[in-house]
Design a protein around this motif. Structure first.
Motif, short mmCIF file in Angstrom:
data_model
loop_
_atom_site.label_atom_id
_atom_site.label_comp_id
_atom_site.label_asym_id
_atom_site.label_seq_id
_atom_site.Cartn_x
_atom_site.Cartn_y
_atom_site.Cartn_z
N ARG A 17 0.82 -1.22 0.00
CA ARG A 17 0.00 0.00 0.00
C ARG A 17 0.85 1.26 0.00
O ARG A 17 0.33 2.36 0.13
CB ARG A 17 -0.92 0.01 1.22
CG ARG A 17 -1.97 -1.11 1.14
CD ARG A 17 -3.02 -0.94 2.17
NE ARG A 17 -3.61 0.39 2.02
CZ ARG A 17 -4.52 0.90 2.82
NH1 ARG A 17 -4.95 0.19 3.82
NH2 ARG A 17 -4.99 2.09 2.64
N SER A 19 2.61 4.51 -1.09
CA SER A 19 2.21 5.47 -2.12
C SER A 19 3.27 5.57 -3.20
O SER A 19 4.44 5.27 -2.98
CB SER A 19 1.98 6.84 -1.49
OG SER A 19 3.22 7.41 -1.09
N SER A 21 4.46 8.24 -4.28
CA SER A 21 5.43 9.24 -3.81
C SER A 21 6.47 8.63 -2.89
O SER A 21 7.66 8.91 -3.00
CB SER A 21 4.71 10.38 -3.09
OG SER A 21 3.86 11.06 -3.97
N ASP A 22 6.02 7.78 -1.96
CA ASP A 22 6.96 7.13 -1.04
C ASP A 22 7.90 6.19 -1.79
O ASP A 22 9.10 6.15 -1.51
CB ASP A 22 6.20 6.35 0.04
CG ASP A 22 5.50 7.25 1.05
OD1 ASP A 22 5.83 8.45 1.11
OD2 ASP A 22 4.63 6.73 1.78
N ARG A 31 7.57 9.88 -9.60
CA ARG A 31 6.34 9.10 -9.43
C ARG A 31 5.93 8.46 -10.75
O ARG A 31 5.46 7.33 -10.79
CB ARG A 31 5.20 10.00 -8.93
CG ARG A 31 5.38 10.45 -7.50
CD ARG A 31 4.22 11.32 -7.03
NE ARG A 31 3.01 10.53 -7.10
CZ ARG A 31 1.83 10.98 -7.52
NH1 ARG A 31 1.67 12.22 -7.90
NH2 ARG A 31 0.78 10.21 -7.54
#
Length: 144
Positions: A17, A19, A21-22, A31
């Protein structure tokens, strides 16, 4: 699959899960690059789907073991990728010394463990193995 795809797959295996971005920050890319690579891995079948782990999934299995594997040739990474896709595999550790990989296994029955061991031993690149059942486990204090 190149190193970035492997790193992205490992990150998604740890946290499906996470993101975009992470993941992008972790890998040092944009991204858009993460999204494109995930889409390509799904199209190739490297990623078959995403799943949810429940509290029950994280509970200790009734039958647990450690399987030490010696891998022939340069196939350790290929074998590792196949192993992490097996439901009974809780962790795969690379190591030095006699064994190339140590696999933590958990099943509900000895018969199920036997089937998993058989399947792993048949994987291309697995030269030899040794398995020990875990009888009891004591954990030390966790460091923060």
């Amino acid at each position: 699959m190149d190193k970035m795809d492997q790193d992205l797959l490992a990150a998604l295996t740890r946290d499906g899960r996470a993101s975009l971005s992470d993941l992008a920050a972790l890998l040092g890319v944009s991204r858009a690059t993460v999204r494109t690579r995930i889409d390509k891995m799904q199209a190739r079948g490297d990623i078959a789907g995403f799943t949810v782990l429940t509290k029950a999934d994280l509970a200790q299995a009734a039958v647990r073991g450690l399987m030490m594997l010696a891998i022939s040739g340069p196939g350790a990474e290929r074998v590792r990728r196949r192993l992490v896709g097996l439901i009974a595999v809780q962790a795969v550790h690379s190591t030095n010394g006699k064994w190339d990989l140590i696999v933590e296994l958990g099943t509900e029955t000895l018969e199920e463990l036997d089937r998993v061991l058989f399947d792993i031993r048949r994987m291309e690149g697995v030269e030899t193995s040794e398995t020990s059942l875990l009888l009891t486990t004591q954990t030390g204090a966790r460091r923060r």
